[in-house]
Scaffold this motif. Structure first.
Motif, short mmCIF file in Angstrom:
data_model
loop_
_atom_site.label_atom_id
_atom_site.label_comp_id
_atom_site.label_asym_id
_atom_site.label_seq_id
_atom_site.Cartn_x
_atom_site.Cartn_y
_atom_site.Cartn_z
N ALA A 176 2.54 1.91 -8.14
CA ALA A 176 0.80 2.00 -8.97
C ALA A 176 0.28 3.88 -9.07
O ALA A 176 1.14 4.32 -8.13
CB ALA A 176 -0.62 1.64 -8.55
N ILE A 221 -6.61 8.19 -4.91
CA ILE A 221 -5.91 9.15 -3.44
C ILE A 221 -6.02 9.83 -3.01
O ILE A 221 -5.16 10.92 -4.06
CB ILE A 221 -5.25 8.17 -3.17
N CYS A 273 0.78 -1.00 -0.20
CA CYS A 273 0.25 0.23 -0.12
C CYS A 273 0.93 1.68 -0.16
O CYS A 273 1.82 1.48 1.09
CB CYS A 273 -0.79 0.20 1.31
N ARG A 274 1.19 2.26 -0.71
CA ARG A 274 1.46 3.20 -1.49
C ARG A 274 0.87 4.10 -0.37
O ARG A 274 -0.26 4.20 -0.17
CB ARG A 274 1.90 3.59 -1.86
N THR A 303 -2.54 4.90 6.54
CA THR A 303 -2.75 3.91 5.63
C THR A 303 -2.80 1.91 6.02
O THR A 303 -3.13 0.98 5.42
CB THR A 303 -1.67 4.00 4.19
N ALA A 337 -1.31 8.98 -0.94
CA ALA A 337 -0.82 8.54 -2.12
C ALA A 337 0.32 8.65 -2.23
O ALA A 337 1.56 7.69 -3.38
CB ALA A 337 -1.76 7.65 -2.31
N SER A 345 -9.45 -0.51 1.33
CA SER A 345 -8.33 -0.48 -0.17
C SER A 345 -7.74 0.53 0.22
O SER A 345 -7.75 1.48 1.10
CB SER A 345 -9.25 -0.46 -1.20
N CYS A 346 -6.26 0.17 -0.57
CA CYS A 346 -5.00 0.66 -0.99
C CYS A 346 -4.66 0.99 -2.28
O CYS A 346 -5.43 0.24 -2.80
CB CYS A 346 -4.21 0.61 0.15
N THR A 347 -3.60 2.31 -2.38
CA THR A 347 -2.90 1.86 -3.76
C THR A 347 -1.76 0.86 -3.78
O THR A 347 -1.10 1.33 -2.48
CB THR A 347 -2.69 3.44 -4.32
N ALA A 348 -1.37 0.21 -4.50
CA ALA A 348 -0.16 -0.82 -4.11
C ALA A 348 0.95 0.53 -4.68
O ALA A 348 0.61 1.21 -5.18
CB ALA A 348 -0.45 -1.37 -5.39
N ALA A 371 -1.66 6.40 -8.19
CA ALA A 371 -2.32 6.99 -7.15
C ALA A 371 -3.91 7.55 -7.75
O ALA A 371 -4.37 8.20 -6.79
CB ALA A 371 -1.81 7.99 -6.47
N GLU A 372 -4.75 7.16 -9.22
CA GLU A 372 -6.16 7.62 -8.93
C GLU A 372 -6.81 7.28 -7.70
O GLU A 372 -7.17 6.41 -6.96
CB GLU A 372 -5.95 7.53 -10.00
#
Length: 475
Positions: free
Chosen positions: A441, A446, A406-407, A426, A451, A435-438, A443-444
């Motif tokens: 990936a 977030i 998770c970024r 986070t 992020a 949920s989180c952004t990997a 950062a849409e």
């Protein structure tokens, strides 16, 4: 930036080191007075040529990647032992196998660091914003001089002795800032212009003093956070290098156990590594239900395979049975920190995640080879560490091997241990199943502060002290 650090094992005749990079540390009792296997000279001959010769002999015998040693290097072309070492291991460095992890240091200074955390300086970790040429305090040690002057996480150093940080960095990068701050000697005083997180500015005189490095802060090092009704144990371990970390970890987990904690945040964001024995204890404290199972495997080169060993989870009265772990990391996270996270991948699978940014990437460790007559301790990369599934090739960082990532940013304007700090928030999201952004990936959708980490690096001098090797960013 070198981040090579140390991991040690009490079961071997020498000390093992699994550190961040460019440095390591010994738990004492290393092979003092090692033989002159490199040839030439008597054991107490401390000329540069003799020291280089001894170093080569140790490298020939112990180096993990013998085929990657450049034996064509002429020792006479180098004015220091470290310069010679760097040339010898250049082929391994080109393959990211030894990024300044092999180095020469002082036996006395390293032993003092490990036994008591003894160190001199302002007592802060510094990071710099690459693009903006700004330097920030990301952590302050409570018993040191800078903290006593109100300098803490989020403080920005604007000027040193009348020289602006922007001008220093423009002329010589982060090293110019290090030079302006002066040597790590007690009594060195500097006038610092500080901008605080609230926008106020003040100029203060700060003197470097001797102080002990505290592995777990009394302010925020061990806490229980409320995550929507679930108790989460939070541990911010500054370093694995100090023996006292064992006592502090046991005390923290005793509280976690009493409170029924099974979900944990391991905040390793600046942790460059340290003693393997501390890493093994932390594993034990997280795995009350895994006693007797494999924690990690240590593997030497073929000619030294007799030293290979398997570390099993051991019973600890303070241990909990962790069901979910969030590991907060940055590029400053290395070695023993990575070893602990890697060890739990086969055990927890998708219930362990790396939070923040990718880590440094150091699945190898050093042993200590000592030549006491010259106060020389060679930290030579001699082994690699893998988990129960033999996984451990994370030379580019843990993100490539972690089941979940998770970024998140390192929100330096928010105190460590605060559930609202970006990386901790986070981590709590992951533990709660949100949920989180990997990492890596886009950062849409977030929030930027959560992020999109700013590009910052921990300040590392070109010639770091043992403490600076083990505690990235320390000044």
């Amino acid at each position: 930036m070198g981040l090579g650090r140390t991991i040690f094992s009490a079961t071997l005749a020498f000390s093992l080191a699994a550190c961040g990079g460019g440095g390591g540390s010994s738990g004492g009792g290393g092979n003092t007075g090692g033989s002159l296997t490199g040839g030439g000279g008597s054991p107490d001959d401390c000329t540069l040529a003799s020291r280089q010769d001894w170093t080569l002999g140790q490298m020939e015998e112990w180096y993990l990647f013998p085929s990657l040693l450049d034996r064509t290097v002429n020792a006479g072309n180098f004015s220091s032992v470290q310069g010679y070492i760097d040339a010898l291991v250049a082929p391994a460095r080109a393959q990211d196998r030894d990024r300044y992890f092999t180095y020469i240091t002082s036996i006395a200074e390293e032993n003092a660091l490990i036994s008591s955390g003894s160190n001199a300086g302002f007592g802060v970790r510094l990071s710099y914003d690459v693009a903006a040429r700004r330097v920030f305090v990301v952590e302050a040690f409570e018993n040191a001089s800078a903290f006593a002057q109100g300098i803490d996480r989020g403080s920005e150093i604007m000027a040193i002795g009348g020289q602006t940080v922007a001008a220093l960095m423009a002329s010589g990068g982060a090293q110019a800032v290090v030079n302006a701050l002066g040597p790590s000697d007690p009594g060195v005083t500097r006038q610092l212009r500080i901008r605080q997180p609230n926008g106020g500015e003040v100029t203060v005189g700060v003197t470097k003093t001797e102080y002990a490095l505290d592995p777990i802060s009394d302010r925020y090092g061990a806490k229980i956070l409320d995550n929507g009704g679930t108790k989460v144990g939070y541990i911010n371990l500054r370093t694995f290098i100090i023996d006292d970390a064992k006592t502090q970890l046991r005390d923290a987990f005793a509280v976690f156990r009493a409170e029924g904690v099974t979900q944990v945040i391991l905040d390793f964001r600046y942790n460059g590594g340290g003693l393997v024995s501390v890493a093994e204890l932390l594993g034990d404290l997280l795995a009350a239900d895994r006693t007797g199972q494999v924690f990690s495997k240590t593997t030497f080169r073929d000619s030294k395979s007799d030293f290979n060993e398997i570390a099993l989870f051991a019973a600890a009265p303070q241990a909990i049975a962790a069901t979910k772990i969030a590991v907060i990391g940055t590029e400053g996270t290395a070695s023993a920190s990575e070893l602990v996270a890697n060890a739990f991948i086969p055990i927890l699978g998708d219930d362990i995640a790396l939070i923040g940014t990718d880590t440094y990437g150091k699945p190898v460790g050093q042993i200590a080879r000592d030549r006491s007559a010259c106060d020389d301790r060679l930290r030579v990369v001699a082994f690699r560490s893998v988990n129960a599934d033999d996984g451990g090739d994370y030379y580019s960082g843990l993100a490539s091997v972690m089941p979940q990532t998770c970024r998140a940013s390192d929100d330096i304007l928010t105190p460590l241990g605060d559930p609202g700090e970006a990386s901790i928030a986070t981590a709590l999201d992951f533990l709660a199943g949100r949920s989180c952004t990997a990492i890596g990936a886009a950062a849409e959708g977030i929030a930027e502060s959560r992020a999109a980490p700013a590009k910052r690096e921990l300040v590392m001098p070109q010639a770091p002290s043992p403490a600076q090797i083990e505690i990235p960013g320390l000044q």
